[in-house]
Motif scaffolding. Structure first.
Motif, PDB file in Angstrom:
ATOM      1  N   GLY A 195       0.815  -1.213   0.000  1.00  0.00           N
ATOM      2  CA  GLY A 195       0.000   0.000   0.000  1.00  0.00           C
ATOM      3  C   GLY A 195       0.845   1.259   0.000  1.00  0.00           C
ATOM      4  N   PRO A 196       0.424   2.297   0.733  1.00  0.00           N
ATOM      5  CA  PRO A 196       1.134   3.574   0.704  1.00  0.00           C
ATOM      6  C   PRO A 196       2.419   3.605   1.519  1.00  0.00           C
ATOM      7  N   ASN A 197       2.613   2.621   2.415  1.00  0.00           N
ATOM      8  CA  ASN A 197       3.738   2.694   3.346  1.00  0.00           C
ATOM      9  C   ASN A 197       4.821   1.652   3.092  1.00  0.00           C
ATOM     10  N   GLY A 198       4.421   0.438   2.679  1.00  0.00           N
ATOM     11  CA  GLY A 198       5.391  -0.607   2.352  1.00  0.00           C
ATOM     12  C   GLY A 198       6.319  -0.979   3.495  1.00  0.00           C
ATOM     13  N   GLN A 199       5.815  -0.934   4.726  1.00  0.00           N
ATOM     14  CA  GLN A 199       6.692  -1.068   5.884  1.00  0.00           C
ATOM     15  C   GLN A 199       7.588  -2.300   5.831  1.00  0.00           C
ATOM     16  N   THR A 200       7.009  -3.460   5.597  1.00  0.00           N
ATOM     17  CA  THR A 200       7.817  -4.682   5.569  1.00  0.00           C
ATOM     18  C   THR A 200       8.049  -5.201   4.157  1.00  0.00           C
ATOM     19  N   GLN A 201       7.500  -4.531   3.167  1.00  0.00           N
ATOM     20  CA  GLN A 201       7.654  -4.980   1.779  1.00  0.00           C
ATOM     21  C   GLN A 201       8.805  -4.253   1.080  1.00  0.00           C
ATOM     22  N   TRP A 202       8.735  -2.927   0.971  1.00  0.00           N
ATOM     23  CA  TRP A 202       9.717  -2.209   0.168  1.00  0.00           C
ATOM     24  C   TRP A 202      10.296  -0.948   0.819  1.00  0.00           C
ATOM     25  N   SER A 203       9.822  -0.568   1.982  1.00  0.00           N
ATOM     26  CA  SER A 203      10.270   0.705   2.568  1.00  0.00           C
ATOM     27  C   SER A 203      11.760   0.711   2.909  1.00  0.00           C
TER      28      SER A 203
ATOM     29  N   PHE B 288       7.754   6.124  10.417  1.00  0.00           N
ATOM     30  CA  PHE B 288       6.503   5.806   9.739  1.00  0.00           C
ATOM     31  C   PHE B 288       5.846   7.130   9.368  1.00  0.00           C
ATOM     32  N   PRO B 289       5.343   7.290   8.134  1.00  0.00           N
ATOM     33  CA  PRO B 289       4.766   8.582   7.736  1.00  0.00           C
ATOM     34  C   PRO B 289       3.501   8.916   8.515  1.00  0.00           C
ATOM     35  N   ILE B 290       3.526  10.068   9.141  1.00  0.00           N
ATOM     36  CA  ILE B 290       2.379  10.537   9.926  1.00  0.00           C
ATOM     37  C   ILE B 290       1.832  11.788   9.251  1.00  0.00           C
ATOM     38  N   THR B 291       0.649  11.669   8.660  1.00  0.00           N
ATOM     39  CA  THR B 291       0.006  12.814   8.030  1.00  0.00           C
ATOM     40  C   THR B 291      -1.501  12.722   8.238  1.00  0.00           C
ATOM     41  N   ASP B 292      -2.172  13.768   7.866  1.00  0.00           N
ATOM     42  CA  ASP B 292      -3.631  13.723   7.811  1.00  0.00           C
ATOM     43  C   ASP B 292      -4.032  12.931   6.560  1.00  0.00           C
ATOM     44  N   HIS B 293      -5.312  12.595   6.458  1.00  0.00           N
ATOM     45  CA  HIS B 293      -5.891  11.907   5.291  1.00  0.00           C
ATOM     46  C   HIS B 293      -5.362  10.484   5.101  1.00  0.00           C
ATOM     47  N   ALA B 294      -4.956   9.831   6.184  1.00  0.00           N
ATOM     48  CA  ALA B 294      -4.341   8.504   6.050  1.00  0.00           C
ATOM     49  C   ALA B 294      -5.257   7.504   5.354  1.00  0.00           C
ATOM     50  N   SER B 295      -6.529   7.495   5.714  1.00  0.00           N
ATOM     51  CA  SER B 295      -7.426   6.506   5.111  1.00  0.00           C
ATOM     52  C   SER B 295      -7.642   6.770   3.628  1.00  0.00           C
ATOM     53  N   GLU B 296      -7.738   8.055   3.267  1.00  0.00           N
ATOM     54  CA  GLU B 296      -7.934   8.387   1.853  1.00  0.00           C
ATOM     55  C   GLU B 296      -6.684   8.079   1.031  1.00  0.00           C
ATOM     56  N   ILE B 297      -5.519   8.307   1.623  1.00  0.00           N
ATOM     57  CA  ILE B 297      -4.267   7.979   0.942  1.00  0.00           C
ATOM     58  C   ILE B 297      -4.183   6.475   0.707  1.00  0.00           C
ATOM     59  N   ASN B 298      -4.575   5.709   1.705  1.00  0.00           N
ATOM     60  CA  ASN B 298      -4.585   4.261   1.553  1.00  0.00           C
ATOM     61  C   ASN B 298      -5.509   3.838   0.416  1.00  0.00           C
ATOM     62  N   ASN B 299      -6.668   4.469   0.336  1.00  0.00           N
ATOM     63  CA  ASN B 299      -7.642   4.111  -0.703  1.00  0.00           C
ATOM     64  C   ASN B 299      -7.139   4.419  -2.109  1.00  0.00           C
ATOM     65  N   ILE B 300      -6.238   5.373  -2.216  1.00  0.00           N
ATOM     66  CA  ILE B 300      -5.648   5.702  -3.511  1.00  0.00           C
ATOM     67  C   ILE B 300      -4.443   4.811  -3.807  1.00  0.00           C
ATOM     68  N   MET B 301      -3.556   4.675  -2.833  1.00  0.00           N
ATOM     69  CA  MET B 301      -2.258   4.054  -3.104  1.00  0.00           C
ATOM     70  C   MET B 301      -2.281   2.526  -3.084  1.00  0.00           C
ATOM     71  N   THR B 302      -3.160   1.931  -2.308  1.00  0.00           N
ATOM     72  CA  THR B 302      -3.163   0.467  -2.276  1.00  0.00           C
ATOM     73  C   THR B 302      -3.518  -0.129  -3.647  1.00  0.00           C
ATOM     74  N   PRO B 303      -4.611   0.284  -4.291  1.00  0.00           N
ATOM     75  CA  PRO B 303      -4.868  -0.268  -5.626  1.00  0.00           C
ATOM     76  C   PRO B 303      -3.816   0.141  -6.641  1.00  0.00           C
ATOM     77  N   ALA B 304      -3.254   1.341  -6.483  1.00  0.00           N
ATOM     78  CA  ALA B 304      -2.211   1.784  -7.417  1.00  0.00           C
ATOM     79  C   ALA B 304      -0.980   0.891  -7.302  1.00  0.00           C
ATOM     80  N   MET B 305      -0.564   0.582  -6.075  1.00  0.00           N
ATOM     81  CA  MET B 305       0.595  -0.289  -5.870  1.00  0.00           C
ATOM     82  C   MET B 305       0.280  -1.723  -6.291  1.00  0.00           C
ATOM     83  N   ASP B 306      -0.925  -2.187  -5.990  1.00  0.00           N
ATOM     84  CA  ASP B 306      -1.337  -3.522  -6.421  1.00  0.00           C
ATOM     85  C   ASP B 306      -1.233  -3.652  -7.937  1.00  0.00           C
TER      86      ASP B 306
END
Length: 464
Positions: free
Chosen positions: A237-245, A422-440
């Motif tokens: 998704g938007p963070n890739g903590q254990t995948q690619w970060s 870990f990135p801390i910003t506003d709009h976390a849920s909306e960012i996830n909704n955009i970036m997860t399908p984009a990364m997938d």
């Protein structure tokens, strides 16, 4: 935990909509519970009594925190802690539904990806006035952890409980059979051009069903027996903590313009897209499983079944991966990148008080105990996670060492200052909704890596 603290996919879906609902109904913004706890008010913890409901998501940590609850009750016999453990996939939806319904827990384990939205929805109690009144030092934790839980307006909404970094777990049997020295795994390096010694190692550890390795003639990438590198749960998704970060971080890239509370994401930058393009080639070459193959699958089960020679994961997965039946497991640091350094995302959890709690005095006293050495020493001695207080961290390291597990690849990232937040910003849920399908889509080959530029534009429009 249980390999789940980093999976911020489906759990975040719908939070944006709930945000509107919470705002419309006033959320839990009332100062229920008495004895302080309103905006800027200190809670009188000396009046603590009754029952406190406490939620967490990790079943592996439940025994440790039950031990903390028992110790707390012994010291405070007028207060009883009722712990509820709910799996990650249901935890956040039940919590946000509880905000709306008015029956959320008094205290809950919070995540950096969530608390900003919760704070903006007036769902959390500002802890600073109470901590100051009770003489609790927020600087007793590992450097920087406490400040992560301050909102943009400077209010503190969580007291640190632990921290985590990322490492490279490996199956010693496969490494030895490949003729690779374990010591070499500690000096691997990667680059986005040819993958470096890291990709060479991954290729050599990969085997098809005929026993051919990924770097040998005749290797059949359509019939894989053992992947050289595992993929933890999906695209990241938007963070890739254990995948690619760990790769983007060691390639000089940062998620945002500043952290915490950045207002501009950088998914359009060359360092990011070059790294993701290289990462996808590991799937294309058959060295790493596809996103579809691992989505919804438990990484520890796949690793335990002997399907991965190596896999990247967080420190919270140590017991699960080392506990794989019949496997001899080792741990190495993340590879050094083009920046000349290795890198690891640095995350931590905290405990927060719901603003709608009807028992704030006892809730605050419990949160203070959770954040104390008394509780964190208990957690550290059980070798589950790295507690936030340094002395308790040392107890965890010693407890793992007593079990024959060297966790210094995790702690060295902190000691050597090769971590990033870990990135801390506003709009976390909306960012996830955009970036997860984009990364997938990118990692599944349905879209080119350049499509992440448009996704980045959509993300940054949220901040305008």
């Amino acid at each position: 935990m249980a390999g789940t603290r980093k999976k911020l996919g489906a759990a975040l879906v719908g939070l944006a909509a709930l945000s509107l609902t919470l705002t419309a109904c006033g959320g839990g913004s009332s100062d229920s519970g008495g004895s302080g706890g309103g905006d800027g008010d200190a809670i009188d913890t000396s009046t603590a009594s009754g029952e406190v409901s406490y939620w967490l998501w990790d079943a592996n940590q439940l025994p440790a925190y039950q031990a903390c609850a028992d110790a707390f009750h012994t010291a405070n016999p007028n207060v009883t802690i009722k712990i509820t453990q709910t799996g990650w996939d249901d935890y956040w939806s039940k919590l946000t539904n509880g905000f709306v319904a008015g029956d959320a827990p008094d205290v809950f384990t919070d995540h950096l990806a969530k608390f900003g939205e919760f704070a903006n929805q007036d769902q959390l109690v500002d802890l600073d006035p109470t901590l100051a009144k009770d003489g609790i030092d927020p600087n007793q934790y590992q450097t920087g952890l406490a400040d992560l839980w301050k909102s943009e307006d400077g209010k503190r909404y969580g007291l640190p409980k632990d921290f985590d970094t990322v490492g490279l777990f490996y199956n010693k049997k496969f490494v030895e059979a490949a003729g690779i020295n374990e010591s070499d795994l500690a000096t691997l390096s990667w680059n986005p051009t040819d993958g470096g010694t890291y990709e060479k190692t991954i290729a050599h550890l990969t085997q098809d069903t005929s026993g051919r390795r990924g770097d040998e003639p005749g290797f059949d990438k359509s019939k894989i027996k053992v992947y050289g590198l595992g993929l933890d749960g999906g695209s990241g998704g938007p963070n890739g903590q254990t995948q690619w970060s760990m790769y983007t971080g060691s390639n000089g890239w940062t998620h945002t313009d500043k952290n915490p509370w950045g207002t501009h994401y950088n998914y359009d930058q060359p360092q990011f897209q070059q790294t993701i393009a290289w990462f996808k080639t590991l799937i294309d070459k058959g060295y790493m499983p596809s996103v579809a193959a691992v989505t919804g699958q438990d990484q520890s089960s796949i690793f335990g079944a002997g399907k991965y020679a190596m896999t990247t994961s967080g420190s919270w997965s140590t017991n699960q991966l080392f506990g794989a039946k019949g496997l001899d497991v080792g741990l190495a640091p993340t590879p050094t990148g083009p920046s000349g350094q290795r890198a690891s995302m640095y995350n931590g959890l905290a405990d927060s008080i719901w603003i709608g709690s009807k028992n704030k005095p006892a809730a605050a006293k419990w949160v203070e105990f959770l954040g104390s050495a008394a509780c964190q020493d208990i957690v550290g001695e059980k070798a589950i996670v790295f507690p936030a207080i340094p002395s308790a961290t040392d107890k965890a390291v010693a407890a793992w060492k007593a079990k024959g597990i060297d966790v210094t690849p995790f702690t060295d990232q902190v000691t050597n200052k090769t971590t990033f937040l870990f990135p801390i910003t506003d709009h976390a849920s909306e960012i996830n909704n955009i970036m997860t399908p984009a990364m997938d889509n990118v990692l599944s080959g349905k879209a080119d890596v350049s499509s992440l530029t448009e996704a980045n534009t959509q993300v940054n429009q949220l901040f305008q």
